[in-house]
Design a protein around this motif. Structure first.
Motif, PDB file in Angstrom:
ATOM      1  N   GLY A  46      -0.249   3.539  -9.977  1.00  0.00           N
ATOM      2  CA  GLY A  46       0.001   2.826  -8.734  1.00  0.00           C
ATOM      3  C   GLY A  46      -0.330   1.348  -8.853  1.00  0.00           C
ATOM      4  O   GLY A  46       0.476   0.482  -8.495  1.00  0.00           O
ATOM      5  N   CYS A  47      -1.523   1.057  -9.396  1.00  0.00           N
ATOM      6  CA  CYS A  47      -1.935  -0.340  -9.578  1.00  0.00           C
ATOM      7  C   CYS A  47      -1.013  -1.061 -10.556  1.00  0.00           C
ATOM      8  O   CYS A  47      -0.595  -2.198 -10.313  1.00  0.00           O
ATOM      9  CB  CYS A  47      -3.373  -0.394 -10.102  1.00  0.00           C
TER      10      CYS A  47
ATOM     11  N   SER B  88       1.574   6.008  -7.373  1.00  0.00           N
ATOM     12  CA  SER B  88       0.433   6.798  -7.848  1.00  0.00           C
ATOM     13  C   SER B  88       0.805   8.275  -7.921  1.00  0.00           C
ATOM     14  O   SER B  88       0.430   8.989  -8.866  1.00  0.00           O
ATOM     15  CB  SER B  88      -0.773   6.617  -6.929  1.00  0.00           C
ATOM     16  N   PHE B  89       1.565   8.732  -6.925  1.00  0.00           N
ATOM     17  CA  PHE B  89       2.014  10.130  -6.910  1.00  0.00           C
ATOM     18  C   PHE B  89       3.020  10.378  -8.028  1.00  0.00           C
ATOM     19  O   PHE B  89       2.918  11.371  -8.763  1.00  0.00           O
ATOM     20  CB  PHE B  89       2.639  10.477  -5.554  1.00  0.00           C
ATOM     21  N   PHE B  90       4.003   9.484  -8.180  1.00  0.00           N
ATOM     22  CA  PHE B  90       4.995   9.614  -9.263  1.00  0.00           C
ATOM     23  C   PHE B  90       4.302   9.649 -10.625  1.00  0.00           C
ATOM     24  O   PHE B  90       4.665  10.436 -11.503  1.00  0.00           O
ATOM     25  CB  PHE B  90       5.984   8.446  -9.227  1.00  0.00           C
TER      26      PHE B  90
ATOM     27  N   GLY C 244      -7.004  14.829  -6.139  1.00  0.00           N
ATOM     28  CA  GLY C 244      -5.709  14.795  -5.472  1.00  0.00           C
ATOM     29  C   GLY C 244      -4.580  14.371  -6.397  1.00  0.00           C
ATOM     30  O   GLY C 244      -4.817  13.891  -7.506  1.00  0.00           O
ATOM     31  N   PRO C 245      -3.324  14.529  -5.930  1.00  0.00           N
ATOM     32  CA  PRO C 245      -2.152  14.245  -6.779  1.00  0.00           C
ATOM     33  C   PRO C 245      -1.817  12.760  -6.874  1.00  0.00           C
ATOM     34  O   PRO C 245      -0.725  12.330  -6.483  1.00  0.00           O
ATOM     35  CB  PRO C 245      -1.039  15.021  -6.065  1.00  0.00           C
TER      36      PRO C 245
ATOM     37  N   ILE D 234       0.818  -1.205   0.000  1.00  0.00           N
ATOM     38  CA  ILE D 234       0.000   0.000   0.000  1.00  0.00           C
ATOM     39  C   ILE D 234       0.856   1.261   0.000  1.00  0.00           C
ATOM     40  O   ILE D 234       0.513   2.266  -0.629  1.00  0.00           O
ATOM     41  CB  ILE D 234      -0.992   0.008   1.197  1.00  0.00           C
ATOM     42  N   ASN D 235       2.013   1.228   0.674  1.00  0.00           N
ATOM     43  CA  ASN D 235       2.930   2.372   0.632  1.00  0.00           C
ATOM     44  C   ASN D 235       3.504   2.554  -0.765  1.00  0.00           C
ATOM     45  O   ASN D 235       3.607   3.676  -1.262  1.00  0.00           O
ATOM     46  CB  ASN D 235       4.058   2.181   1.644  1.00  0.00           C
ATOM     47  N   TRP D 236       3.890   1.444  -1.392  1.00  0.00           N
ATOM     48  CA  TRP D 236       4.404   1.528  -2.763  1.00  0.00           C
ATOM     49  C   TRP D 236       3.329   2.061  -3.708  1.00  0.00           C
ATOM     50  O   TRP D 236       3.611   2.892  -4.578  1.00  0.00           O
ATOM     51  CB  TRP D 236       4.855   0.145  -3.244  1.00  0.00           C
TER      52      TRP D 236
END
Length: 287
Positions: A55-56, A22-24, A48-49, A15-17
Motif C-alpha cells: 500500500g505504501c 494493501s489488500f491487492f 488482517g488481509p 487513504i482509499n488507494w
C-alpha cells in the motif's frame, strides 16, 4: 482532514488507494507463497488481509512519479529507482526497529546487503508501468463506485481495526529477536537427530540390505537408477525440511499466535539480519 493535499492528491483518495493496494498486495503475496509452499500462508505483517508495504509503495510511487507518467522510459527508470529506495529504507527501518530481517536477497546475484537486488529492482520498474497503465485506473474506478460518505465511514472502520491489529503485531514483532535464538537453539538439537535419520534413509536408497559389491557397481552404472536415487534423496530431504519447519512452527506457537504466524510466513526470518551483522563484525576485525 479529507481535503488535505499531499503532492496534489487529497487525503481521501490517498487513504482509499492505500487500503485497496494493501489488500491487492496481500492477495498477491498470500496466493504466490501459498501455491509455492502447498499450504495457506498469510504473508501480511498484520493478521488482517493487508500488506502495508504494498500500500505504501504503490501510493508513494504513484504520487512521486505522476509528473512523468506520460513517458514510459522515465516511468520505468523512475520505478526502478523509487521502489528500490523504498525497499531499502523499509528493510533498514524494520531491521533497526525489530532487529530482524523480513526478506533476504543474499542468495541472489547483484544484491546489496541482502536488502535489495538487481533482479527485484528491474521487476519494480515493470510493476510501476503496470501500476500506472493497468492497476491504478482499476483502483480509481473502484473508489468511484461508492459515495464519498461511505468511503469515509469505511476508512474509519478499517482504520480502527487496522491500528488495533497493527499494535498487537508490532508488540509481538518486538520480541522476535529475543525468542528466535531460543527456538533456533532447540531446532539445532532437533536437526541433529533428524540428520541422523535422514542419513540412514539416504544410505539405504537404491540398494538392498545385503547388497554385494558387484550389484552396487551394476546399479551405479544404470543412468535411470541413478536418476531414481537422486529423486528419492531429494524427496527425503524435502520431507525432513518440512518436518523441521513444522517443529519450528509448533515451538513458536507456544510463544504466541503472532510468533507462530511470523515463523510460518517468513521461514528464513532473521537470516539476512544475522548475515549482515556477521559481515559487519568481520569488517571490524579486519580493521
Amino acid at each position: 482532514m479529507w481535503d488535505l493535499s499531499v503532492l496534489g492528491i487529497d487525503f481521501y483518495h490517498l487513504i482509499n488507494w492505500f487500503i485497496i493496494y494493501s489488500f491487492f498486495g496481500w492477495v498477491w503475496e498470500t496466493c504466490y507463497v501459498s501455491v509455492k509452499s502447498g499450504k495457506y500462508v498469510n504473508r501480511g505483517f498484520i493478521n488482517g488481509p493487508f500488506c502495508t508495504i504494498y500500500g505504501c509503495g504503490a501510493v508513494s510511487v504513484y504520487a512521486i512519479l505522476r509528473p512523468v507518467s506520460g513517458n514510459l522510459l522515465w516511468l520505468y527508470v523512475g520505478g526502478v529507482v523509487v521502489a528500490t529506495a523504498l525497499e531499502y529504507v523499509t528493510a533498514v527501518l524494520m531491521e533497526s526497529i525489530f532487529h530482524t530481517s523480513w526478506w533476504d536477497y543474499s542468495d541472489n546475484k547483484f544484491n546489496f546487503q541482502g536488502r535489495i537486488c538487481l533482479g527485484a529492482s528491474l521487476g519494480w520498474g515493470f510493476f510501476t508501468v503496470l501500476l500506472f497503465k493497468v492497476l491504478h485506473p482499476i483502483v480509481e474506478y473502484i473508489v468511484a463506485l461508492y459515495p464519498v460518505f461511505i468511503g469515509e465511514i469505511g476508512v474509519c472502520v478499517i482504520g480502527i481495526g487496522y491500528v488495533v491489529d497493527f499494535s498487537f503485531s508490532v508488540a509481538a514483532a518486538f520480541h522476535i529477536h529475543e525468542k528466535l535464538p531460543i527456538i533456533e537453539a532447540a531446532m539445532e538439537q532437533a536437526k541433529d537427530e533428524m540428520l541422523v535419520r535422514m542419513h540412514e534413509k539416504v544410505a539405504s536408497v537404491g540398494f538392498a540390505r545385503e547388497a554385494t559389491l558387484e550389484s552396487v557397481k551394476e546399479r551405479l552404472e544404470d543412468v535411470e537408477v541413478l536418476k531414481e536415487m537422486e529423486q528419492k534423496r531429494a524427496a527425503i530431504a524435502a520431507e525432513f525440511s518440512a518436518e523441521l519447519q513444522k517443529k519450528k512452527e509448533a515451538m513458536a506457537a507456544k510463544v504466541g499466535y503472532n510468533m507462530q504466524r511470523f515463523v510460518k510466513a517468513y521461514p528464513n526470518l532473521n537470516r539476512g539480519y544475522k548475515l549482515h551483522n556477521l559481515k559487519k563484525l568481520r569488517n571490524r576485525k579486519e580493521k
